[in-house]
Design a protein around this motif. Structure first.
Motif, PDB file in Angstrom:
ATOM      1  N   PRO A 112      86.694  39.621  69.110  1.00 36.96           N
ATOM      2  CA  PRO A 112      87.096  39.665  70.522  1.00 36.96           C
ATOM      3  C   PRO A 112      87.291  38.282  71.155  1.00 36.96           C
ATOM      4  O   PRO A 112      87.953  38.172  72.195  1.00 36.96           O
ATOM      5  CB  PRO A 112      85.944  40.423  71.190  1.00 36.96           C
ATOM      6  N   THR A 128      93.907  39.033  75.593  1.00 37.14           N
ATOM      7  CA  THR A 128      93.181  38.880  76.849  1.00 37.14           C
ATOM      8  C   THR A 128      91.885  38.118  76.616  1.00 37.14           C
ATOM      9  O   THR A 128      91.328  38.121  75.508  1.00 37.14           O
ATOM     10  CB  THR A 128      92.858  40.247  77.455  1.00 37.14           C
ATOM     11  N   SER A 129      91.404  37.480  77.661  1.00 34.65           N
ATOM     12  CA  SER A 129      90.104  36.813  77.571  1.00 34.65           C
ATOM     13  C   SER A 129      89.018  37.850  77.318  1.00 34.65           C
ATOM     14  O   SER A 129      89.090  38.979  77.828  1.00 34.65           O
ATOM     15  CB  SER A 129      89.802  36.051  78.855  1.00 34.65           C
ATOM     16  N   PRO A 130      88.011  37.504  76.527  1.00 32.81           N
ATOM     17  CA  PRO A 130      86.973  38.489  76.221  1.00 32.81           C
ATOM     18  C   PRO A 130      86.179  38.880  77.466  1.00 32.81           C
ATOM     19  O   PRO A 130      85.841  38.036  78.300  1.00 32.81           O
ATOM     20  CB  PRO A 130      86.091  37.777  75.196  1.00 32.81           C
ATOM     21  N   SER A 131      85.907  40.172  77.580  1.00 32.68           N
ATOM     22  CA  SER A 131      84.996  40.669  78.599  1.00 32.68           C
ATOM     23  C   SER A 131      83.600  40.692  77.998  1.00 32.68           C
ATOM     24  O   SER A 131      83.338  41.428  77.035  1.00 32.68           O
ATOM     25  CB  SER A 131      85.413  42.082  79.027  1.00 32.68           C
ATOM     26  N   SER A 169      88.014  42.757  74.040  1.00 31.09           N
ATOM     27  CA  SER A 169      89.257  42.094  74.448  1.00 31.09           C
ATOM     28  C   SER A 169      90.420  42.829  73.795  1.00 31.09           C
ATOM     29  O   SER A 169      90.222  43.707  72.939  1.00 31.09           O
ATOM     30  CB  SER A 169      89.269  40.622  74.034  1.00 31.09           C
TER      31      SER A 169
END
Length: 627
Positions: A288, A346-349, A388
């Protein structure tokens, strides 16, 4: 009955599933090539590891096994050993404690997870610190042999492997970090086309941290200062953390490894503790994070070890440090996509809330007002979720890594600190969007007591029950043991390890397995005595070991692949039955050795001995179970 002292070496062993390796010199699938990586005697070897060179075999291969054989005689502590290819740790082991008539053991390990390293020239470094003098006379004569071969069905291995280590191979030294004391951080700019990334953590405690699960809260360390001495602190809970750019990426709640000098040495002859010859690494999927890590910039990868700080009023938080010390490294496994492609997404959550922690402790006093007992409880739970969207050369997908962990520990110190009962269990579930899943449980109960009389004679008594349940499904970076049984041409192979030299051929009717289920339990009782002129330890240990495969098309359907029940009584194998894929084999019985000498008590603090096994060197040198 008085036994006749033996004159042949005692054969020590770790119970583990057999590793099948090719027999002969060649096969229809390619050559079979062996190479001796090390033949070396470790005597006074602190700060002086073995250094050798490896060159790839003159043929193609996709599987590697490694046979590590050790002989020793005399008196010695157990020692920690780490093998590196360059700066990368590839094998962490420990030694058995020798006897006057000698010991010998072999351990066979699958090593194809490092194929990216085996394909190029490597500096081989084996760091096994040992100390030999007039009292501790045991050297360790070692031989390390690798076998390279090809099988028709294989799983993919990493394209690039990077270390999280001190990177000291250029100085011909081992590269493990010592934490606390060193900042275990490395900086990397990763290739842009990574499509999967996994990081493994290797960590074990030494000195004050070797038996961390018996440690107490910082507010209670002086409870028995006038009797049993100062206790070790930071609680009995430990968490090994992986951080990427300062963000928590995953954790390992460590297995309570017990080396062969641990608790009471008599537990571990000739059966050694679970994983003592092959310390297991914990893997964390960091896929991720790839949209961040593949941006062409430098990123930090850090390992920390945390315990608990308490306020003395029943509250605790994660500590930034622990006692001295933990030996840690990490390994970054990178799987690449198409050349020229840049992984984005996407940036990792990152959802990594602090763990929920509950602690309590109580002290009772006797009629004189002196502290008589200390009882304390610790419970910790934690959930981690990192997600992500990752776009690689194989398309866009959701990437996730989740962990759910639970820990409980009860400790009771009685008789003014001279008797300790520890009851602990750790359970965890790790899940990756890659299909990898790992569930595990580490139950442990240890009861030990220490005594010393006016003449200086020392005794330790102990009982224990401990276990390891470890189930792996999907694409693990490390061989789970199931690969042996998924080979389509098993007649090509013979078993190594516990069933060596049995000339066994597996049935070709085995189903294909997608999961490996390991469950093992050790129980035992042991005593140690150190008098003016002698010291010895004896005991009884029983181990049951089960290894099963989960069918690929029906994961709830399992098939027993290997079972072993073994009992040792005073260094003699009294019972031993093994079953491989439904066929039972008799195993040669080892011989006895009377009053096996043990390292002597050197007269230092009770807390350096109680619950830890005897003979910790005064010099504070690195080692296992005695350093």
């Amino acid at each position: 009955m008085r036994q006749t002292p033996a004159t042949t070496p005692l054969v020590d062993f770790q119970v583990y599933e057999p590793v099948l390796t090719p027999s002969g010199t060649s096969d229809q699938y390619g050559c079979i090539y062996t190479q001796t990586l090390m033949s070396y005697v470790f005597s006074n070897s602190y700060g002086a590891p073995f250094v050798g060179e490896y060159t790839p075999p003159p043929c193609s291969f996709n599987r590697v096994t490694m046979n590590f054989t050790v002989q020793s005689h005399g008196r010695q502590f157990d020692r920690l050993g780490i093998m590196y290819l360059g700066d990368i740790e590839v094998f962490r082991t420990s030694t058995a404690e020798p006897t006057a008539n000698g010991i010998i053991w072999s351990y066979v390990k699958e090593m194809e997870q490092y194929n990216a390293l085996w394909g190029t020239n490597q500096k081989v470094i084996f760091d096994l610190g040992n100390l030999v003098n007039s009292v501790y006379t045991g050297s360790f004569a070692t031989e390390l042999v690798a076998t390279f071969f090809t099988v028709p069905d294989t799983q993919s291995t990493a394209d690039i492997i990077l270390p999280i280590s001190a990177e000291l191979s250029s100085e011909s030294m081992g590269s493990a970090y010592s934490v606390p004391g060193q900042n275990a951080t490395n900086f990397y700019t990763l290739p842009p086309n990574v499509e999967r990334a996994v990081i493994s953590l290797s960590a074990c405690g030494q000195i004050d941290e070797e038996f961390w699960y018996t440690n107490t809260f910082n507010s209670d360390v002086n409870t028995f200062e006038s009797t049993a001495g100062t206790l070790y602190g930071f609680s009995p809970f430990r968490e090994v953390q992986l951080l990427i750019d300062g963000n928590l990426a995953g954790v390992s709640w460590p297995f309570p490894i017990i080396f062969t000098g641990g608790i009471v040495p008599g537990f571990w002859r000739p059966i050694v503790g679970i994983d003592a010859f092959d310390l297991r690494q914990h893997e964390i999927d960091v896929t991720p994070f790839l949209p961040l890590l593949c941006d062409g910039a430098s990123h930090t990868f850090e390992i920390r070890v945390a315990g608990l700080n308490d306020d003395g009023a029943g509250h605790a938080t994660l500590s930034e440090i622990v006692g001295s010390y933990w030996v840690v490294t990490g390994t970054i496994f990178l799987f690449l996509g198409q050349d020229g492609f840049v992984t984005t997404g996407t940036s990792p959550s990152i959802d990594t809330p602090l763990p929920e922690i509950q602690i309590s402790s109580s002290i009772t006093t006797n009629s004189t007002g002196a502290n008589e007992t200390l009882t304390y409880n610790t419970a910790v739970t934690r959930d981690i979720s990192i997600t992500s969207t990752v776009k690689t050369s194989n398309g866009s997908r959701k990437a996730s890594w989740t962990q759910s962990l639970s820990y409980s520990n009860f400790n009771s110190l009685t008789d003014q600190g001279f008797v300790q009962l520890t009851i602990q269990n750790t359970t965890g579930s790790d899940l990756s969007s890659s299909g990898y899943a790992n569930t595990y449980s580490y139950p442990l109960t240890v009861n030990s007591s220490f005594s010393v009389d006016a003449a200086g004679e020392v005794g330790i008594n102990g009982t224990l029950t401990r276990g390891l349940d470890y189930n792996v499904y999907g694409p693990s970076v490390f061989p789970s043991g199931i690969q042996t049984f998924n080979i389509t041409t098993p007649s090509f192979f013979s078993p190594e390890g516990a069933l060596a030299h049995q000339n066994i051929q597996l049935s070709t009717n085995l189903p294909f397995f997608s999961g490996a289920l390991l469950s093992t339990t050790q129980t035992g009782s042991a005593e140690y005595f150190s008098g003016v002129n002698s010291s010895y330890s004896f005991g009884t240990t029983t181990q049951d070991f089960d290894f099963k495969g989960a069918e690929a098309n029906a994961p709830d359907v399992t098939y027993e692949l290997y079972h072993r029940h073994v009992m040792a009584v005073n260094s003699t194998i009294a019972e031993d039955e093994q079953t491989l894929a439904g066929e039972t084999f008799a195993v040669p019985i080892a011989r006895a050795e009377e009053n096996v000498p043990a390292p002597a008590f050197d007269g230092f603090g009770v807390r350096a001995l109680l619950g830890r096994g005897p003979g910790l060197p005064k010099a504070g040198l690195m080692g296992a179970g005695g350093s």
